[in-house]
Design a protein around this motif. Sequence first.
Motif, PDB file in Angstrom:
ATOM      1  N   PRO A 616      -5.458  -0.645 -10.989  1.00  0.00           N
ATOM      2  CA  PRO A 616      -5.330  -1.850 -10.163  1.00  0.00           C
ATOM      3  C   PRO A 616      -6.305  -1.851  -8.990  1.00  0.00           C
ATOM      4  N   ASN A 617      -6.671  -3.041  -8.512  1.00  0.00           N
ATOM      5  CA  ASN A 617      -7.463  -3.188  -7.292  1.00  0.00           C
ATOM      6  C   ASN A 617      -6.516  -3.157  -6.102  1.00  0.00           C
ATOM      7  N   LEU A 618      -6.652  -2.164  -5.237  1.00  0.00           N
ATOM      8  CA  LEU A 618      -5.743  -1.956  -4.113  1.00  0.00           C
ATOM      9  C   LEU A 618      -6.539  -1.665  -2.849  1.00  0.00           C
ATOM     10  N   VAL A 619      -5.860  -1.785  -1.713  1.00  0.00           N
ATOM     11  CA  VAL A 619      -6.435  -1.431  -0.420  1.00  0.00           C
ATOM     12  C   VAL A 619      -5.689  -0.209   0.112  1.00  0.00           C
ATOM     13  N   ASP A 620      -6.433   0.827   0.501  1.00  0.00           N
ATOM     14  CA  ASP A 620      -5.837   2.044   1.043  1.00  0.00           C
ATOM     15  C   ASP A 620      -5.566   1.820   2.534  1.00  0.00           C
ATOM     16  N   THR A 621      -4.480   1.122   2.834  1.00  0.00           N
ATOM     17  CA  THR A 621      -4.193   0.745   4.224  1.00  0.00           C
ATOM     18  C   THR A 621      -3.950   1.963   5.118  1.00  0.00           C
ATOM     19  N   ILE A 622      -3.372   3.021   4.569  1.00  0.00           N
ATOM     20  CA  ILE A 622      -3.098   4.211   5.382  1.00  0.00           C
ATOM     21  C   ILE A 622      -4.409   4.870   5.806  1.00  0.00           C
ATOM     22  N   ARG A 623      -5.335   5.007   4.883  1.00  0.00           N
ATOM     23  CA  ARG A 623      -6.624   5.597   5.232  1.00  0.00           C
ATOM     24  C   ARG A 623      -7.429   4.654   6.133  1.00  0.00           C
ATOM     25  N   CYS A 624      -7.335   3.356   5.864  1.00  0.00           N
ATOM     26  CA  CYS A 624      -8.039   2.372   6.686  1.00  0.00           C
ATOM     27  C   CYS A 624      -7.565   2.460   8.137  1.00  0.00           C
ATOM     28  N   ASP A 625      -6.232   2.532   8.329  1.00  0.00           N
ATOM     29  CA  ASP A 625      -5.691   2.622   9.691  1.00  0.00           C
ATOM     30  C   ASP A 625      -6.091   3.928  10.377  1.00  0.00           C
ATOM     31  N   SER A 693       0.944   1.356   0.313  1.00  0.00           N
ATOM     32  CA  SER A 693       0.856   1.152   1.756  1.00  0.00           C
ATOM     33  C   SER A 693       1.975   1.847   2.519  1.00  0.00           C
ATOM     34  N   ASN A 694       3.138   1.971   1.895  1.00  0.00           N
ATOM     35  CA  ASN A 694       4.286   2.494   2.620  1.00  0.00           C
ATOM     36  C   ASN A 694       4.605   3.947   2.315  1.00  0.00           C
ATOM     37  N   PHE A 695       4.095   4.441   1.192  1.00  0.00           N
ATOM     38  CA  PHE A 695       4.369   5.836   0.830  1.00  0.00           C
ATOM     39  C   PHE A 695       3.079   6.578   0.489  1.00  0.00           C
ATOM     40  N   GLY A 696       1.960   6.047   0.950  1.00  0.00           N
ATOM     41  CA  GLY A 696       0.662   6.623   0.608  1.00  0.00           C
ATOM     42  C   GLY A 696       0.386   7.972   1.228  1.00  0.00           C
ATOM     43  N   ASP A 697       1.226   8.386   2.182  1.00  0.00           N
ATOM     44  CA  ASP A 697       1.054   9.718   2.768  1.00  0.00           C
ATOM     45  C   ASP A 697       2.034  10.729   2.210  1.00  0.00           C
ATOM     46  N   ASP A 698       2.796  10.325   1.179  1.00  0.00           N
ATOM     47  CA  ASP A 698       3.732  11.228   0.519  1.00  0.00           C
ATOM     48  C   ASP A 698       3.036  11.839  -0.691  1.00  0.00           C
ATOM     49  N   ASN A 700       4.099  13.351  -3.143  1.00  0.00           N
ATOM     50  CA  ASN A 700       4.824  13.136  -4.390  1.00  0.00           C
ATOM     51  C   ASN A 700       4.551  11.755  -4.974  1.00  0.00           C
ATOM     52  N   VAL A 701       4.008  10.865  -4.143  1.00  0.00           N
ATOM     53  CA  VAL A 701       3.722   9.499  -4.577  1.00  0.00           C
ATOM     54  C   VAL A 701       2.228   9.276  -4.755  1.00  0.00           C
ATOM     55  N   VAL A 702       1.421   9.813  -3.846  1.00  0.00           N
ATOM     56  CA  VAL A 702      -0.035   9.643  -3.896  1.00  0.00           C
ATOM     57  C   VAL A 702      -0.704  11.006  -3.759  1.00  0.00           C
ATOM     58  N   ILE A 703      -1.532  11.360  -4.730  1.00  0.00           N
ATOM     59  CA  ILE A 703      -2.313  12.601  -4.666  1.00  0.00           C
ATOM     60  C   ILE A 703      -3.673  12.275  -4.061  1.00  0.00           C
ATOM     61  N   ARG A 704      -4.067  13.050  -3.050  1.00  0.00           N
ATOM     62  CA  ARG A 704      -5.345  12.829  -2.364  1.00  0.00           C
ATOM     63  C   ARG A 704      -6.160  14.120  -2.341  1.00  0.00           C
ATOM     64  N   LEU A 705      -7.480  13.956  -2.252  1.00  0.00           N
ATOM     65  CA  LEU A 705      -8.385  15.078  -2.048  1.00  0.00           C
ATOM     66  C   LEU A 705      -8.730  15.163  -0.563  1.00  0.00           C
ATOM     67  N   PRO A 706      -8.658  16.339   0.055  1.00  0.00           N
ATOM     68  CA  PRO A 706      -8.978  16.449   1.476  1.00  0.00           C
ATOM     69  C   PRO A 706     -10.473  16.244   1.726  1.00  0.00           C
ATOM     70  N   THR A 707     -10.805  15.816   2.947  1.00  0.00           N
ATOM     71  CA  THR A 707     -12.200  15.670   3.366  1.00  0.00           C
ATOM     72  C   THR A 707     -12.376  16.380   4.704  1.00  0.00           C
ATOM     73  N   ASN A 708     -13.609  16.391   5.194  1.00  0.00           N
ATOM     74  CA  ASN A 708     -13.911  17.024   6.479  1.00  0.00           C
ATOM     75  C   ASN A 708     -13.892  16.037   7.634  1.00  0.00           C
ATOM     76  N   ILE A 709     -13.455  14.801   7.387  1.00  0.00           N
ATOM     77  CA  ILE A 709     -13.389  13.777   8.433  1.00  0.00           C
ATOM     78  C   ILE A 709     -12.093  13.957   9.209  1.00  0.00           C
ATOM     79  N   ALA A 710     -12.187  13.953  10.532  1.00  0.00           N
ATOM     80  CA  ALA A 710     -10.995  14.138  11.370  1.00  0.00           C
ATOM     81  C   ALA A 710      -9.977  13.036  11.109  1.00  0.00           C
ATOM     82  N   ASN A 711      -8.702  13.426  10.975  1.00  0.00           N
ATOM     83  CA  ASN A 711      -7.561  12.520  10.790  1.00  0.00           C
ATOM     84  C   ASN A 711      -7.587  11.772   9.454  1.00  0.00           C
ATOM     85  N   ASP A 712      -8.489  12.170   8.552  1.00  0.00           N
ATOM     86  CA  ASP A 712      -8.589  11.489   7.266  1.00  0.00           C
ATOM     87  C   ASP A 712      -7.491  12.004   6.334  1.00  0.00           C
ATOM     88  N   PRO A 713      -6.604  11.103   5.843  1.00  0.00           N
ATOM     89  CA  PRO A 713      -5.567  11.570   4.910  1.00  0.00           C
ATOM     90  C   PRO A 713      -6.137  12.002   3.570  1.00  0.00           C
TER      91      PRO A 713
END
Length: 891
Positions: A616-625, A693-698, A700-713
């Motif tokens: 799906p086409n989505l917006v990563d609002t948690i990372r954007c914020d 948007s509401n569980f993107g930092d969990d 168990n719901v969203v798997i993310r790869l870490p980066t070297n950017i400060a505060n980047d989820p």
Amino acid sequence: MKVKNTITMKKKTLALCITTALLASQSLSAFAADEEDIERIEVTGSHIKRHNMDGPSPVTSISASDIAKTGVTDLIGLFAKLPIAGQGTFSTQANSSDDTANGGSSVSLRGLGADSTLILVNGRRVSVSPFAKGIDTAFVDINNIPLSAIKRVDILKDGASATYGSDAIAGVINIILRDDIDGMEISAKIGDTADGGGKEQSISLVFGNHTDKTSNTFILDYFNREGVLYADRSYSSTANQAERRPNDPYATDFRSSSGIPGTIALNSDPTKRLADIWGNDKCPSESITQDTDENGDLTGYNLCRYDYAPHMTMIPASERFSFTYMGKYEINDNMRAFVELNGQNAKTTIKGAGSPSFNELFMAGDNPNHPMADMPDHEFYQQDLTMRRRMVDIGNRIKKVDSNYYRTVLGLKGELGEWDWEMAYSYIKSTSVERGVDGFPNSRRVQESIDNASWNPFEPSQNSQAALDYIETTTTRVGKSTNRTYDAKISGPVMELPAGELFIAVGAEYREETINDNPDDQFLRGEIFGTESTAASGSRDNTAMFLELAIPVIDSLELQLAARYEDYSDFGTTTNPKVSFIWSATDDIAIRGSWGTAFRAPSLSQLGLGRTDESPNLVDTIRCDAVGNVNKACEPQEYTAVFEGNPDLGPEESTSYNFGLMYNITESLELSLDYYSYDIENIIDSDTQFVFSNFGDDPNVVIRLPTNIANDPGEVVTIFDSFQNIGDLTTTGIDLDIRYALETGMGDFRFSYILNYVLKYEDKRPDVDGGQRINVKEGDFEQPQFRWTTAVDWSLDDVTANVAINYIAEFEQDQSVRVQGDGTILAPLDAMVTVDASVNYYGIENTTITLGATNLFNEKPPFAYHDFMGFAVNTHNGQGRFAYLKASFKF
């Protein structure tokens, strides 16, 4: 509490109901008074036969001649023009290599969803497509019914679960097949579009005979349509909207971030990536875009983008061969046997760009083919790499779908005195085999070939044909759905009331359904990337009993009561009533109304869906914020979402009512006006953007790869989602139908105007506070508030002509395409107006010649920002002008 019964007990119950009904009819008919023998007919929306077509429920009938005037070549072409058709109606347009229901089409009445519109053939259910649309929408593929086999189409425009059971929330489309042929008729049609692609040829042979005791009708139909690519239309030939609209700041570059030879990135930090990795323009400069950091500044890290639009199917190539047989045999004066046989083979070809990979593939730092192996000063030197790469070197994707549809109905019908009865057995089976025949890579083999250095992703010219053959594979997906039904009903007069006879209908039905959607092991192991597929399996049985009364209250007022009890093996029981009336206030004015409840059982796909990847086409609002528009986190782009079925789903439930007026103003002028209201609860759906948007930092719901950017989820890898009874929907509106006939010395004219005006449409979903928010409302994207069609027919001697104007009102753009925080409201999509015209000549004996065109002035669909094709494919048609010539001969 769920009610579970064994199949044996249900069949015994059904048999008892049938026996009781038949015995009751024999005793009741003994007291029935003799009346003039006037044939009664069954009208869609009721099991009680009546002497005319006007009933308490709003029904629109479209005859075979009406269909011919529209110039359409299949049923979806007809339904898409209906003002009552809304969001959720889909054709083969926009079928792509990523679609899960290639070659299928269905209609959504009032925009309530294709799975909330019940499709019947001769009043009976048919099986759903084995491949769900959008992984969860179970639908009846109306492409299985050729136009040559249709006598008329009835559209019941209010809820009808009390009569027909599940799925009739929005209404019912009943397709009545031809069974009255005595002689032979052959028809042929050719047509072509103005802008390329889409050539059509069709031929049909209809023949039959009638005797005192038998009736036989045979129909053979062949249809062939050439595919249309997005490249064939100037407004969709590139995925880069910004190139087409250089002065529009909101035009988006939808080109894929997976290019050729691609983009490499550090495995430890995928945000650090390069496209022009050798400094020798392997990736064309016009395909390179540059990333921005959290401040919006260019970083120097590039993406090699790819324009996939020219290679994608807008309308797939289709070839269909159908046969129909309708037979009747009179056993005696009061009993007849009937047979209905339908079948079709359909072949569909879908094309798409080469398969994309998004960080699924890796290269070790010590690999001999490492692009920086000789650059010790480069920051990527001896670093493990990942990549975004499109597998163009093994070819663009081609899928071929081979589908077969079979329908058999065997039955008896007859009369017992003044009572009509009918019982039948029906078996319907749909099978589909989808094969990926070109351009599909096996990720396990690709990674193996990278690891052993037999295939170099960064130097395509060095790769041998043997290496390419090894990484390419063919895919197979096999689907099957069945519907086995036993049904019986009986109707007739019970007693004489002061205002007339009280009629009753009683009946029962037992149904078994199965569905299987089985991709091959490569899909199940996750070895096919860049292409969506589903896996689902389920079965259920259902027992239903229904009762209907038609009560003459006074001479001018009829009250109709109906109720249906359903027992499902997988979620329990439900009972749905309906009350309706028709009041003939004067000889020229009638008022009608109805109230009832309806339901939709969760589909077998929604219950039994296996792990399925979507994009799906989505917006990563948690990372954007958190860090701003890094890697376009604040803009919509594709993410991988993994879905699974939910066996705990309950049914959708609705309450609807309708109030209408029918007025014969003069002998030549008549109108009908209906107000409708639907209130649906517990809608089955998913809302991946809400979950994201509401569980993107969990984790168990969203798997993310870490980066070297400060505060980047982190950069998103996978989002997990499922289906829920997630929301409610309310809609109200008005249907208007005006007809006027005029006879002149220059010919006879017939004018018509049909309007659907949506007063309210509110699709409500959960909000973060545990309440509800309005997710979609009237006038929003792909939710036009009104549609209308106006037409004039003219006839004089041996010539007739028809002109129709189709109007779809403006609606809002998808505002999510704006960068987060930008307060600008995008201007709405313009209204779309198309004109259809045809001329018929009857001057040759037993011959009809037709010349016509749909979208006569080649109107382009209005521009939409939401996706690469630049128009709203679920609402507007991209075919353009289609001109055709048709000839029919009767013998």
